[in-house]
Design an enzyme around this catalytic site. Structure first.
Site, PDB file in Angstrom:
ATOM      1  N   GLY A 157      -0.913  91.067 143.298  1.00  0.00           N
ATOM      2  CA  GLY A 157      -2.071  90.942 142.419  1.00  0.00           C
ATOM      3  C   GLY A 157      -3.148  90.126 143.104  1.00  0.00           C
ATOM      4  N   GLN A 212     -10.409  84.630 143.672  1.00  0.00           N
ATOM      5  CA  GLN A 212      -9.683  84.209 144.882  1.00  0.00           C
ATOM      6  C   GLN A 212     -10.399  84.604 146.166  1.00  0.00           C
ATOM      7  OE1 GLN A 212      -5.781  85.974 143.307  1.00  0.00           O
ATOM      8  NE2 GLN A 212      -5.054  84.336 144.632  1.00  0.00           N
ATOM      9  N   CYS A 232       1.570  82.426 145.068  1.00  0.00           N
ATOM     10  CA  CYS A 232       0.144  82.715 144.954  1.00  0.00           C
ATOM     11  C   CYS A 232      -0.476  82.794 146.336  1.00  0.00           C
ATOM     12  CB  CYS A 232      -0.542  81.615 144.141  1.00  0.00           C
ATOM     13  SG  CYS A 232      -2.295  81.922 143.872  1.00  0.00           S
ATOM     14  N   LEU A 233      -1.281  83.816 146.558  1.00  0.00           N
ATOM     15  CA  LEU A 233      -1.945  83.975 147.855  1.00  0.00           C
ATOM     16  C   LEU A 233      -2.879  82.801 148.147  1.00  0.00           C
ATOM     17  CD1 LEU A 233      -2.794  87.795 147.726  1.00  0.00           C
ATOM     18  CD2 LEU A 233      -0.941  86.689 148.997  1.00  0.00           C
ATOM     19  N   HIS A 285      -0.721  85.298 135.244  1.00  0.00           N
ATOM     20  CA  HIS A 285      -1.083  84.557 136.458  1.00  0.00           C
ATOM     21  C   HIS A 285      -2.531  84.869 136.855  1.00  0.00           C
ATOM     22  CE1 HIS A 285       0.061  83.212 140.742  1.00  0.00           C
ATOM     23  NE2 HIS A 285      -1.097  83.818 140.928  1.00  0.00           N
ATOM     24  N   GLU A 286      -2.908  86.151 136.779  1.00  0.00           N
ATOM     25  CA  GLU A 286      -4.266  86.557 137.193  1.00  0.00           C
ATOM     26  C   GLU A 286      -5.321  86.107 136.183  1.00  0.00           C
ATOM     27  OE1 GLU A 286      -4.308  87.299 140.076  1.00  0.00           O
ATOM     28  OE2 GLU A 286      -2.346  88.169 140.468  1.00  0.00           O
ATOM     29  N   HIS A 334      -6.228  82.648 136.815  1.00  0.00           N
ATOM     30  CA  HIS A 334      -7.233  82.519 137.885  1.00  0.00           C
ATOM     31  C   HIS A 334      -8.640  82.719 137.329  1.00  0.00           C
ATOM     32  CE1 HIS A 334      -4.976  82.014 141.579  1.00  0.00           C
ATOM     33  NE2 HIS A 334      -4.245  83.109 141.392  1.00  0.00           N
TER      34      HIS A 334
HETATM   35  O1  GNR Z   1       1.617  88.207 145.326  1.00  0.00           O
HETATM   36  C1  GNR Z   1       1.845  87.559 144.300  1.00  0.00           C
HETATM   37  N1  GNR Z   1       3.111  87.502 143.821  1.00  0.00           N
HETATM   38  C2  GNR Z   1       3.428  86.958 142.573  1.00  0.00           C
HETATM   39  C3  GNR Z   1       4.773  86.720 142.298  1.00  0.00           C
HETATM   40  C4  GNR Z   1       5.144  86.209 141.074  1.00  0.00           C
HETATM   41  C5  GNR Z   1       4.203  85.943 140.119  1.00  0.00           C
HETATM   42  C6  GNR Z   1       2.855  86.161 140.379  1.00  0.00           C
HETATM   43  C7  GNR Z   1       2.474  86.679 141.595  1.00  0.00           C
HETATM   44  S1  GNR Z   1       0.801  86.993 141.901  1.00  0.00           S
HETATM   45  C8  GNR Z   1       0.752  86.819 143.647  1.00  0.00           C
HETATM   46  C9  GNR Z   1      -0.617  87.190 144.199  1.00  0.00           C
HETATM   47  C10 GNR Z   1      -1.644  86.214 143.677  1.00  0.00           C
HETATM   48  O2  GNR Z   1      -1.809  85.112 144.095  1.00  0.00           O
HETATM   49  N2  GNR Z   1      -2.366  86.617 142.669  1.00  0.00           N
HETATM   50  O3  GNR Z   1      -3.272  85.805 142.106  1.00  0.00           O
HETATM   51 NI    NI Z   2      -2.522  83.780 142.493  1.00  0.00          NI
END
Ligand code: GNR
Ligand code: NI
Length: 180
Positions: free
Chosen positions: A56, A61, A103-104, A145-146, A149
């Site tokens: 995601g 980001q 998270c990236l 999670h997104e 952000h």
């Molecule tokens: O790549 C991602 N893997 C992930 C694994 C578990 C819960 C959420 C994520 S999102 C993350 C990519 C990212 O940072 N998205 O904002």
């Molecule tokens: Ni993230």
């Protein structure tokens, strides 16, 4: 090998911001215009997300203050790209689920996070058409999670203060070492 010109032109990797970059703390603005500029942003976000092996990505980001999320939960093989524009949650379950998140924008950190187990996502597609889907498992976790952000939050805001401060200390130490 044949490489078309359109492939070359549309290929554009964006830089991913890293925590504790203050730009990750801003709330992103709703998308109001669904034009070619938005389509280009979404294409570049997919390139960037696949390149970084993420499932995601929120526009914030990559420094773009818009409520846009790209997602592909399948991994790299048979791609299933999904876009959520202006996503919102309705029907949030009281039942909680725990998932190990990464998270990236916080590379090298993985922690278990508690979130509602099932949610309904209301969003718009790339053309502005509204849709709603019920989400559970990884989709429910990832969209929450997104959306965090888009609201200026990161997943380590949702773990214990002790764990978060240990991570903050580690990141501070590493960035100091890299500066030397
Ligand atoms: O790549 C991602 N893997 C992930 C694994 C578990 C819960 C959420 C994520 S999102 C993350 C990519 C990212 O940072 N998205 O904002
Ligand atoms: Ni993230």
């Amino acid at each position: 090998m044949e490489v078309s010109i359109s492939t070359i032109i549309t290929y554009m990797l964006l830089d991913i911001l890293h925590y504790p970059d203050e730009r990750l703390r801003n709330a992103a603005k709703p998308v109001e215009i669904f034009d070619d500029k938005l389509k280009k942003i979404v294409e570049d976000m997919f390139e960037t997300m696949y390149n970084a092996h993420g499932i995601g990505l929120a526009a914030i980001q990559v420094g773009i203050s818009l409520r846009v999320v790209t997602m592909d939960l399948t991994g790299q093989d048979k791609q299933q790209p999904v876009v959520f524009v202006n996503p919102m949650l309705t029907n949030i379950s009281s039942e909680i689920n725990v998932y190990e998140e990464g998270c990236l924008s916080i590379p090298g950190v993985n922690e278990k996070v508690e979130r509602p187990k099932t949610v309904t996502i209301n969003a718009q597609d790339i053309n502005g058409n509204h849709f709603a889907i019920d989400a559970d498992e990884l989709l429910a976790t990832c969209i929450q999670h997104e959306i965090d952000h888009l609201d200026g939050k990161v997943f380590i805001d949702r773990i214990s203060r002790l764990k978060k401060s240990r991570i903050d200390d580690k990141i501070r130490k590493e960035s100091k070492e890299n500066a030397e």
